[in-house]
Structure formats: C-alpha cells, structure tokens
Design an enzyme around this catalytic site. Structure first.
Site, PDB file in Angstrom:
ATOM      1  N   HIS A   1       0.858  -1.185   0.000  1.00 45.11           N
ATOM      2  CA  HIS A   1       0.000   0.000   0.000  1.00 45.11           C
ATOM      3  C   HIS A   1       0.894   1.235   0.000  1.00 45.11           C
ATOM      4  O   HIS A   1       2.108   1.143   0.083  1.00 45.11           O
ATOM      5  CB  HIS A   1      -0.885   0.027   1.248  1.00 45.11           C
ATOM      6  CG  HIS A   1      -1.965  -1.008   1.280  1.00 45.11           C
ATOM      7  ND1 HIS A   1      -3.301  -0.692   1.310  1.00 45.11           N
ATOM      8  CD2 HIS A   1      -1.916  -2.365   1.299  1.00 45.11           C
ATOM      9  CE1 HIS A   1      -4.028  -1.795   1.360  1.00 45.11           C
ATOM     10  NE2 HIS A   1      -3.193  -2.833   1.349  1.00 45.11           N
TER      11      HIS A   1
ATOM     12  N   GLU B   1       3.471  -0.088   3.827  1.00 41.24           N
ATOM     13  CA  GLU B   1       2.982   1.250   3.476  1.00 41.24           C
ATOM     14  C   GLU B   1       4.168   2.025   2.924  1.00 41.24           C
ATOM     15  O   GLU B   1       5.030   2.495   3.666  1.00 41.24           O
ATOM     16  CB  GLU B   1       2.392   1.949   4.710  1.00 41.24           C
ATOM     17  CG  GLU B   1       1.114   1.315   5.230  1.00 41.24           C
ATOM     18  CD  GLU B   1      -0.094   1.620   4.365  1.00 41.24           C
ATOM     19  OE1 GLU B   1       0.054   2.380   3.389  1.00 41.24           O
ATOM     20  OE2 GLU B   1      -1.190   1.113   4.662  1.00 41.24           O
TER      21      GLU B   1
END
Length: 744
Positions: free
Chosen positions: A350, A418
């Site tokens: 992500h 992330e």
C-alpha cells in the site's frame, strides 16, 4: 466611528496573549494552517490534520477517508474532507488543521503519470503478457477470476464512461522443470487503486526475478526452488477509474478512487471525491473478522466494507487463489499459533506512511505468533528503514484486511508495506527511492518463504564469492552477519554444492566453512572454505552458503556461481590384483580433472593403453609396476601401483583323507592333501569340538556315529572347502548284556 473601550482593548490583548501562548505551546507544524469552524475553508476537497489523544480515538473516524499516515509524535492523522466534514468534526470536539502540503498533493493533479510514466491497467497487462512470452520456462500468467465490471459485462460510470472490466491476473514465477512442492511467497499490490506506485514495485520485483534468472545467483535459486506469485493490480477496475481522473469530463481534478467499481450498494455520489465515492474498500472486505472496528457500513465512505464478508469478486477470487497455493497451518481457534515450521509468506503493498504492519489489525491484542511476526517485520524494516509495528497500535484499527485474513486463516506471516510519502509521487521516485528501499526486503521475503518463522531468527550470509584457484580447488568466502537478527555470536557456517539442504531426492552434502580469524565468537564473521573441485563437471555450479548463531538458528542461504573450466589432473587407479596367470586384471580409474587423456603402462612390455578403464591379462607370474599418466591442457599427473600375478596352482584347493572308519576310542588321523600358496586351515570335525588350524590334525571321537568333517583352506587369493564323512564304530559289536539278579 466605532469606539473601542479600554476594557475591550484589554480583553482583546488578553485574548491575543492567550492565542499566542497556545501557539507557542502547541506550535504549528510546517504546511499546516488553522481555520475557524465556519471561516476561510476551501470550497473543494482538502486534507486536514485531525489530532487525537490515544490511537484508539481514531476508531471514531473509521467512516472517513483517513489516510494511511499517522504522526505518532505529534499525534495526528491525515483525513481528506470538505467543509461539511470539517465543520462536523470540529463540532464533535476534534482539533483540526488544514495541511497545505497534503492538500496540494490531493488537488494538484497527477504529475508525470500514466502516459509516459505510471502504467495503465492495459499497459500492466500487456507487459505481463510480454514477460510471460519471453520467459515461458519460468513464468505462467494465471487468470484467477474477473473484476466486478467484467462480471457485469461492463460498467457505465455515473459520468457516462464505459468500463469493460478486466481479468484478474497473477504471475507465477518458478522453474517448472524442477518439480515437487515449493514454498510460496505471495506479493500483491493495488488493492487500493489510488496507490499507483505499488503496482510498479510489484512489476520491478517480477523484473528482478525473470531478468536475474541465470544471471543473479539468488534470483536463480529462488526461481528454481520457490514459487513467487505476483498480483500487480488486485483492483484493476479502480485503477482504471484513477486513470480516468486525468481525462475529461473531470478537467484536471484527480479522481482518487480508493475502492472498487461496484456501485450497486446505494451510493450515487457524483462527481466522486477523495472522501466520498461509490465502491467497496477491498481491504475491509476479507472474510476474517469482517465488519468490526476500522470499517464503515456506509456505502459512500472510503472504508465501506461491503454488504457481506468477501462479497466482492476481487476479494473472493483472491482468497480462493491463495487457499489453493498455501496450506492451512494454523489451528481453528483465533488464539491458536501456527507452528514454527510454517511455510509461506504474504506481503500486500500500500501507500503511504513508511510502515511495515503485521497482525492483528482488528484488535490491539497480540497475535499468537506475535514474536515471530514482529521479528520478521523488524527484519524487513532494516532494509527499507520503515517502522515495524502492529497497525492497531501505531496507525489505526482495521478489520477485514488482507494480512489479518491470510495470517488468521493460514497462519503464514503476513505484512502490509505502506510505501513512501505520497499516493502518487513523481514517477522518478519509483526507481530512485521506492524500489531501492523495498526491493531488498521483498527479495529477503522470497528467500525465507520456506520456513519464515525459523529462518528470520538466523544470520544473513552476505558477500558470497567463489574464485577458481586453477589447481583443482576454489576459494569460497562470505560474511555471516547476525546484527539484524538478534546480534548473537556466529557459531557455524556451511556450504552446499548444487544440492541445497532442503532437497530430499538427492542427499545434500554439508561442507564446513571456517572463521577467517580462527574462532567463531562475534556477531559478524568472515568465513572461508577451500572447495575441492574434483568430480565436478566442467560448467557452472551453484554454491549455497548459510550460517548459524549461538541460539541455534540457521539463517537463509545466499548463493554464488562458480564456473569450472578445466581442472588440474590428479591421477589415481585401483586394480583387481592379486590375480592368477591368464586371468583378466581390471583397472578402475579414479583420476579427477576435466578433458583428461590416459596412458597405461602395464609393466610387462605390452603396448600402452589409452582407455579410461582398461583390462589386461598377464602371461607370467610376477610382481608388475603399473603406471597411469593423465593429461589435460593444464598439465599431467602420474599414479603408480603394484600388481601381483600368481601361478594357477597358487589358488587354494582343499582336500584331505582320514583313517576312518575307526572304532570308538581310537584316534582318527587326518592327512591334508590341499594345494595352493601360503595356505591356512580351518578344520571342523563335525562333533561340536573346537576348530583346529593344524595342517594335519588328529581327533578322538567320544561317540559312535557318522561325522561330516570340513576343511577350509585359504590364502590371499581366496578360499576352498572340502568335506568328508568319518565313521566311528563300536569295538564290541556282539557284546551280551546280562541283567543282575535280585536277592530277596
């Protein structure tokens, strides 16, 4: 003219002083600007910092577009919103500040994206097909299902654009010529479609594997012995909608689609915005712990979890794919840990926040494999410099997420990366920053996928090199480093040639390496070994190196290639000697080297033989000196041996005669008539008495009967056995027996 009273002036000064004191106390972060609840708010979308006291407070923001960013030091999260949301949160008591930098990121368009930069879905899929065609032996493009729009035979957006939908594609990377069960590393990206950098990272991992095959030793053994599955775009419909944001009718307003394209659940927002849009958040739709905190039941919210668990084709088909690849190794209860030897690993990528997240996300409670999950996550963070943490403690609570599902259902270590500082940074950052940061972590994940909970505790094998010394040996060197795996002392290192330790069809040979400084006593050790190249065929070989620490943990292997060209010859042979005159003596060549030629001198004046493994019959008994000379372009070597040839009558032939038949009590005399050279004897008289080693023994039997006597005659040429019956008779065959009478 309006008059200002003295008291008003004092009050104003006091208020100003209070404001200045508060500003000094709290400070104002760079790029942030305070606004009154009803004054000066932008007309369109913007991003605000929403401050909190405890991470758990963020749960109350679950229905909003909380970006995957959390400043734990200043305690704020970024939320995209409009005036209405800002004013609503302010009325609820949240402290908010508009973040100008993040707002510019949101509203500034998509610089250098898609055309000439980031790949569209069609470009991603075309590149997958090209790679599959270019590397047919190690890749397989798998269609594992259909996107939502494809199941609907196409979608029409509320703006009138027609979206045909897509196949859901995964690339399997493994050497299909090497069969058998292989551990799986599953890498996926693009489940949130606005996070357009992560499909690019997935594609670079794919490139590293296929372009590195037969070039990079580690990429090569991973492809040979593991399976890497890569899904660059879990949500292709959403990716297409993000592409649409750069085209009419949106006129430059970026369409930050996060969710999939399913608009059948009641949301009719149009035009969409970053904080309100149709679709389902696929990272809240997984079937494990679906519907809990960290997701929204409202269809227009960015974290809308969908009408039911795994309701979306993109999630359901993804789960089915993973379930076919990786076995369920975890017990049925939530708190059952997976075993230490669990195989398989999953990473979902992500953006953004520079975090490595591991389960659980749905609760602040520790996962049953917390220690192992944290160890692996911390190891990943040593490569990319990110923060490794449990999302419910360092970001916010999330339920129905991919990594909670794959760990909760299968027990495999599962992570969310992330990546970076933006959803859509300049394209150059992918190759300049994001891939260099994260590529090594993904490569390490592929290395440890066999038993990640075990291998992550062991040291790394680094800087593995091998050099051919040109004398039939090579020097192998490496650095065994435990500093990012517990910092324990290194206790051992070993290597394998071509056959790594996990192979079961062939017996792997573990060869030791030694510490260069003479002692294993540090968390970082330079190690070396002299590799014997005898018996290795010319060509490329793979050397696998690993190390162990004081905790007994072996780390993953790293590899290097060693090309054996021509070895220095080393001559040697065995023979079937001693033999008899006229028999065939067999010579077995044990020489080593590549490209050898042979010259055999049998020592009896006969012609030289050039065979590798010749035979020869000697015509006379004697001791002969046999010489083997082996040659190649590096030189020659000679081996010398003696061959003993004996006359035919030197072979033992057992025989004897005896004075039998005898009468009970007489001595039976055995006369040895055996022939042969340097004989030894073993006599078995057939009555259980001890064996005799005399040449001509005698023996007295204690009972009447027929006895089988065996003579074994032996020498260095062999042995022979002869048997004969011996009869022992009664000396008084007509003896009468009278019973004694009994007197009264």
């Amino acid at each position: 003219m309006r008059r200002i009273s003295f008291f008003s002036m004092v009050g104003g000064l006091v208020l100003l002083t209070i404001v200045l004191l508060l500003a000094a106390l709290y400070g104002r972060p760079a790029g942030a600007e305070s606004y009154e609840q009803d004054n000066g708010l932008p007309a369109g979308a913007f991003v605000a910092r929403v401050y909190y006291e405890q991470v758990s407070d963020i749960d109350a923001l679950a229905r909003y577009d909380v970006w995957e960013y959390n400043n734990l030091r200043e305690k704020y999260v970024l939320v995209s919103m409009d005036r209405t949301i800002y004013q609503h949160l302010a009325r609820l008591g949240w402290r908010l500040e508009i973040d100008q930098e993040a707002t510019a990121m949101l509203t500034g368009g998509l610089p250098d994206t898609f055309y000439g930069g980031y790949r569209t879905v069609n470009e991603l899929y075309a590149d997958l097909a090209t790679i599959n065609a270019a590397y047919p032996g190690i890749t397989e493009l798998v269609d594992y299902g259909d996107s939502y729009c494809k199941t609907q035979l196409g979608c029409v957006t509320l703006g009138g654009d027609v979206q045909p939908g897509y196949d859901l594609l995964a690339m399997r990377v493994t050497n299909r010529a090497i069969t058998g069960a292989k551990p799986v590393f599953f890498l996926m990206a693009g489940i949130h479609s606005r996070e357009i950098t992560v499909p690019e990272i997935a594609m670079r991992m794919l490139d590293w594997l296929v372009e590195g095959y037969n070039v990079n030793p580690d990429a090569t053994w991973i492809v040979d012995h593991h399976e890497v599955w890569i899904v660059p775009s879990v949500n292709p419909d959403g990716h297409w909608l993000v592409e649409l944001g750069e085209q009419p009718p949106y006129n430059g307003d970026p369409f930050y689609q996060r969710k999939n394209a399913n608009r059948s659940n009641g949301c009719t927002t149009w035009p969409p915005s970053s904080y309100s849009q149709y679709g389902i958040d696929l990272n809240r739709n997984h079937s494990f712990m679906w519907g809990l905190n960290g997701s929204s039941p409202y269809p227009c919210d960015q974290t809308y979890r969908g009408p039911s668990a795994a309701s979306e084709h993109e999630v359901n088909e993804l789960q089915n794919l993973v379930l076919t690849l990786i076995p369920d190794q975890k017990g049925p209860n939530v708190n059952d840990p997976a075993p230490d030897d669990t195989t398989g690993l999953l990473i979902t990528m992500h953006s953004y926040s520079q975090l490595v997240l591991w389960p659980w996300g749905y609760t602040t409670a520790a996962a049953p494999n917390r220690a192992g999950l944290e160890t692996i996550g911390d190891k990943f963070a040593t490569y990319n410099g990110y923060t490794s943490c449990q999302p419910s403690l360092c970001l916010y609570t999330v339920s129905g997420s991919t990594d909670d599902w794959s760990y909760g259902e299968l027990g495999i270590p599962s992570y969310t990366f992330e990546i970076g500082y933006q959803f859509m940074p300049p394209y150059s950052e992918v190759d300049n920053v994001q891939w260099p940061d994260n590529g090594p972590a993904l490569q390490y994940a592929a290395k440890i996928a066999r038993t990640p909970y075990m291998l992550a505790y062991g040291p790394d094998a680094l800087n593995v090199t091998a050099a051919d010394n040109g004398d039939g040996t090579a020097t192998l060197t490496a650095t065994i480093n435990d500093q990012t795996n517990g910092s324990q002392a290194i206790t051992a290192a070993n290597y394998f040639i071509d056959v790594p330790y996990w192979i079961t069809t062939t017996t792997p040979i573990s060869l030791p390496m030694t510490a260069v400084d003479g002692t294993f006593n540090s968390s970082v050790e330079a190690v070396e070994a002299t590799v014997d190249l005898s018996g290795l065929a010319a060509g490329r070989h793979t050397l696998f190196v690993r190390g162990a620490d004081a905790g007994g943990h072996w780390g993953p292997v790293s590899a290097t290639f060693l090309t054996v060209t021509v070895q220095m010859p080393q001559a040697g042979f065995l023979s079937s000697s001693p033999d008899l005159v006229g028999e065939t003596t067999v010579f077995t060549n044990t020489s080593s080297g590549v490209g050898l030629t042979y010259q055999w001198d049998f020592g009896d004046g006969s012609p030289v033989s050039n065979e590798a493994n010749p035979t020869h019959a000697y015509a006379a008994a004697d001791t002969y000196t046999v010489t083997l000379t082996v040659n190649n372009e590096l030189g020659s070597d000679t081996a010398v041996g003696l061959v003993e040839i004996y006359p035919a009558d030197a072979m033992p032939a057992a025989n004897f005669v005896s004075t039998s038949p005898d009468t009970l009590g007489q001595t039976t005399v055995f006369t040895n008539t055996s022939t042969g050279l340097d004989l030894t004897y073993a006599w078995d008289f057939g009555d259980g008495s001890p064996t005799s080693n005399e040449a001509n023994p005698s023996h007295t039997y204690s009972s009447i009967g027929a006895y089988t006597v065996t003579l074994t005659a032996s020498n260095f040429l062999g042995s022979d056995t002869y048997t004969l019956q011996v009869e022992v008779t009664d000396p008084y065959p007509y003896r009468l027996y009278f019973p004694m009478s009994r007197r009264d």
